[in-house]
Design a protein around this motif. Sequence first.
Motif, PDB file in Angstrom:
ATOM      1  N   ALA A   1      28.933  21.797 -38.923  1.00  0.00           N
ATOM      2  CA  ALA A   1      29.857  21.573 -40.047  1.00  0.00           C
ATOM      3  C   ALA A   1      29.414  22.296 -41.313  1.00  0.00           C
ATOM      4  O   ALA A   1      30.243  22.593 -42.171  1.00  0.00           O
ATOM      5  N   VAL A   2      28.144  22.590 -41.434  1.00  0.00           N
ATOM      6  CA  VAL A   2      27.630  23.245 -42.645  1.00  0.00           C
ATOM      7  C   VAL A   2      27.521  24.763 -42.483  1.00  0.00           C
ATOM      8  O   VAL A   2      26.947  25.441 -43.341  1.00  0.00           O
ATOM      9  N   ALA A   3      28.066  25.307 -41.406  1.00  0.00           N
ATOM     10  CA  ALA A   3      27.954  26.749 -41.146  1.00  0.00           C
ATOM     11  C   ALA A   3      28.466  27.580 -42.313  1.00  0.00           C
ATOM     12  O   ALA A   3      27.896  28.623 -42.633  1.00  0.00           O
ATOM     13  N   GLY A   4      29.530  27.144 -42.959  1.00  0.00           N
ATOM     14  CA  GLY A   4      30.114  27.886 -44.075  1.00  0.00           C
ATOM     15  C   GLY A   4      29.212  28.000 -45.283  1.00  0.00           C
ATOM     16  O   GLY A   4      29.497  28.776 -46.193  1.00  0.00           O
ATOM     17  N   GLU A   5      28.123  27.255 -45.312  1.00  0.00           N
ATOM     18  CA  GLU A   5      27.164  27.348 -46.412  1.00  0.00           C
ATOM     19  C   GLU A   5      26.232  28.548 -46.259  1.00  0.00           C
ATOM     20  O   GLU A   5      25.547  28.927 -47.206  1.00  0.00           O
ATOM     21  N   ILE A   6      26.208  29.146 -45.082  1.00  0.00           N
ATOM     22  CA  ILE A   6      25.386  30.335 -44.845  1.00  0.00           C
ATOM     23  C   ILE A   6      26.170  31.545 -45.347  1.00  0.00           C
ATOM     24  O   ILE A   6      27.329  31.734 -44.963  1.00  0.00           O
ATOM     25  N   PRO A   7      25.575  32.357 -46.224  1.00  0.00           N
ATOM     26  CA  PRO A   7      26.308  33.522 -46.737  1.00  0.00           C
ATOM     27  C   PRO A   7      26.829  34.410 -45.607  1.00  0.00           C
ATOM     28  O   PRO A   7      26.091  34.756 -44.679  1.00  0.00           O
ATOM     29  N   GLY A   8      28.115  34.728 -45.670  1.00  0.00           N
ATOM     30  CA  GLY A   8      28.742  35.587 -44.682  1.00  0.00           C
ATOM     31  C   GLY A   8      29.303  34.864 -43.476  1.00  0.00           C
ATOM     32  O   GLY A   8      29.987  35.463 -42.657  1.00  0.00           O
ATOM     33  N   VAL A   9      29.029  33.560 -43.365  1.00  0.00           N
ATOM     34  CA  VAL A   9      29.587  32.766 -42.268  1.00  0.00           C
ATOM     35  C   VAL A   9      30.776  31.992 -42.831  1.00  0.00           C
ATOM     36  O   VAL A   9      30.654  31.292 -43.821  1.00  0.00           O
ATOM     37  N   ARG A  10      31.921  32.145 -42.207  1.00  0.00           N
ATOM     38  CA  ARG A  10      33.141  31.516 -42.728  1.00  0.00           C
ATOM     39  C   ARG A  10      33.485  30.191 -42.062  1.00  0.00           C
ATOM     40  O   ARG A  10      34.010  29.295 -42.710  1.00  0.00           O
TER      41      ARG A  10
ATOM     42  N   ASP B   1      26.776  41.438 -40.569  1.00  0.00           N
ATOM     43  CA  ASP B   1      25.462  41.445 -41.214  1.00  0.00           C
ATOM     44  C   ASP B   1      24.965  40.045 -41.580  1.00  0.00           C
ATOM     45  O   ASP B   1      23.852  39.886 -42.081  1.00  0.00           O
ATOM     46  N   ALA B   2      25.755  39.016 -41.306  1.00  0.00           N
ATOM     47  CA  ALA B   2      25.314  37.633 -41.542  1.00  0.00           C
ATOM     48  C   ALA B   2      24.514  37.078 -40.365  1.00  0.00           C
ATOM     49  O   ALA B   2      23.890  36.019 -40.490  1.00  0.00           O
ATOM     50  N   LEU B   3      24.502  37.779 -39.248  1.00  0.00           N
ATOM     51  CA  LEU B   3      23.821  37.275 -38.066  1.00  0.00           C
ATOM     52  C   LEU B   3      22.332  36.976 -38.309  1.00  0.00           C
ATOM     53  O   LEU B   3      21.863  35.901 -37.920  1.00  0.00           O
ATOM     54  N   PRO B   4      21.577  37.844 -38.989  1.00  0.00           N
ATOM     55  CA  PRO B   4      20.175  37.497 -39.268  1.00  0.00           C
ATOM     56  C   PRO B   4      20.039  36.256 -40.162  1.00  0.00           C
ATOM     57  O   PRO B   4      19.121  35.450 -39.972  1.00  0.00           O
ATOM     58  N   LEU B   5      20.955  36.071 -41.103  1.00  0.00           N
ATOM     59  CA  LEU B   5      20.920  34.878 -41.957  1.00  0.00           C
ATOM     60  C   LEU B   5      21.211  33.629 -41.142  1.00  0.00           C
ATOM     61  O   LEU B   5      20.583  32.585 -41.331  1.00  0.00           O
ATOM     62  N   TYR B   6      22.149  33.735 -40.231  1.00  0.00           N
ATOM     63  CA  TYR B   6      22.449  32.621 -39.339  1.00  0.00           C
ATOM     64  C   TYR B   6      21.232  32.306 -38.471  1.00  0.00           C
ATOM     65  O   TYR B   6      20.831  31.149 -38.336  1.00  0.00           O
ATOM     66  N   ASP B   7      20.635  33.335 -37.874  1.00  0.00           N
ATOM     67  CA  ASP B   7      19.470  33.131 -37.001  1.00  0.00           C
ATOM     68  C   ASP B   7      18.327  32.428 -37.724  1.00  0.00           C
ATOM     69  O   ASP B   7      17.618  31.625 -37.128  1.00  0.00           O
ATOM     70  N   ASP B   8      18.146  32.737 -39.006  1.00  0.00           N
ATOM     71  CA  ASP B   8      17.058  32.148 -39.792  1.00  0.00           C
ATOM     72  C   ASP B   8      17.428  30.826 -40.456  1.00  0.00           C
ATOM     73  O   ASP B   8      16.577  30.193 -41.065  1.00  0.00           O
ATOM     74  N   SER B   9      18.668  30.404 -40.330  1.00  0.00           N
ATOM     75  CA  SER B   9      19.137  29.221 -41.064  1.00  0.00           C
ATOM     76  C   SER B   9      18.571  27.915 -40.512  1.00  0.00           C
ATOM     77  O   SER B   9      18.246  27.804 -39.325  1.00  0.00           O
ATOM     78  N   GLU B  10      18.482  26.941 -41.395  1.00  0.00           N
ATOM     79  CA  GLU B  10      18.051  25.599 -41.000  1.00  0.00           C
ATOM     80  C   GLU B  10      19.000  25.018 -39.959  1.00  0.00           C
ATOM     81  O   GLU B  10      18.578  24.360 -39.009  1.00  0.00           O
ATOM     82  N   MET B  11      20.292  25.282 -40.124  1.00  0.00           N
ATOM     83  CA  MET B  11      21.292  24.776 -39.189  1.00  0.00           C
ATOM     84  C   MET B  11      21.023  25.294 -37.772  1.00  0.00           C
ATOM     85  O   MET B  11      21.035  24.534 -36.806  1.00  0.00           O
ATOM     86  N   HIS B  12      20.765  26.587 -37.650  1.00  0.00           N
ATOM     87  CA  HIS B  12      20.507  27.187 -36.341  1.00  0.00           C
ATOM     88  C   HIS B  12      19.237  26.611 -35.721  1.00  0.00           C
ATOM     89  O   HIS B  12      19.206  26.301 -34.522  1.00  0.00           O
ATOM     90  N   HIS B  13      18.215  26.425 -36.529  1.00  0.00           N
ATOM     91  CA  HIS B  13      16.971  25.842 -36.014  1.00  0.00           C
ATOM     92  C   HIS B  13      17.162  24.381 -35.615  1.00  0.00           C
ATOM     93  O   HIS B  13      16.575  23.922 -34.628  1.00  0.00           O
ATOM     94  N   ARG B  14      17.986  23.654 -36.349  1.00  0.00           N
ATOM     95  CA  ARG B  14      18.286  22.266 -35.977  1.00  0.00           C
ATOM     96  C   ARG B  14      18.981  22.234 -34.620  1.00  0.00           C
ATOM     97  O   ARG B  14      18.659  21.420 -33.753  1.00  0.00           O
ATOM     98  N   TRP B  15      19.971  23.098 -34.425  1.00  0.00           N
ATOM     99  CA  TRP B  15      20.680  23.198 -33.148  1.00  0.00           C
ATOM    100  C   TRP B  15      19.688  23.466 -32.017  1.00  0.00           C
ATOM    101  O   TRP B  15      19.696  22.788 -30.988  1.00  0.00           O
ATOM    102  N   LYS B  16      18.824  24.462 -32.190  1.00  0.00           N
ATOM    103  CA  LYS B  16      17.867  24.814 -31.152  1.00  0.00           C
ATOM    104  C   LYS B  16      16.867  23.684 -30.897  1.00  0.00           C
ATOM    105  O   LYS B  16      16.559  23.378 -29.749  1.00  0.00           O
ATOM    106  N   ASP B  17      16.370  23.061 -31.969  1.00  0.00           N
ATOM    107  CA  ASP B  17      15.379  21.989 -31.821  1.00  0.00           C
ATOM    108  C   ASP B  17      15.964  20.763 -31.127  1.00  0.00           C
ATOM    109  O   ASP B  17      15.329  20.167 -30.265  1.00  0.00           O
ATOM    110  N   GLU B  18      17.175  20.372 -31.531  1.00  0.00           N
ATOM    111  CA  GLU B  18      17.782  19.154 -30.977  1.00  0.00           C
ATOM    112  C   GLU B  18      18.403  19.353 -29.604  1.00  0.00           C
ATOM    113  O   GLU B  18      18.409  18.432 -28.788  1.00  0.00           O
ATOM    114  N   PHE B  19      18.948  20.534 -29.347  1.00  0.00           N
ATOM    115  CA  PHE B  19      19.711  20.732 -28.117  1.00  0.00           C
ATOM    116  C   PHE B  19      19.068  21.671 -27.110  1.00  0.00           C
ATOM    117  O   PHE B  19      19.502  21.724 -25.963  1.00  0.00           O
TER     118      PHE B  19
END
Length: 95
Positions: free
Chosen positions: A29-38, A64-82
């Motif tokens: 739900a917070v994906a839109g907070e990452i720059p370049g992710v809509r 060009d937002a893909l590296p920001l997504y990969d480094d985001s807290e949201m992405h790490h939460r997804w990987k850690d929890e799931f």
Amino acid sequence: MKHCIIAKYTPQAYERRAELLPRIREIFAVAGEIPGVRSAEVYPNCVARENRYDVMIVLEMDRDALPLYDDSEMHHRWKDEFGGLLEKKAIFDYE
């Protein structure tokens, strides 16, 4: 571009799929907070067969937002929890 995550739960996680889906939606739900992710949409599979994946997450983002997504807290939460709940996953990007 669209960044698609297509995942299959482990058999144990599949039994809990009804409770997992709201948490996946909450994480993304917070994906839109990452720059370049809509946006991010989460789709459960509607056909219960062994040869099907169980959930698809589609993010709309600038390429060009893909590296920001990969480094985001949201992405790490997804990987850690799931990460441990997934038997396999596929990633597919398209424009």
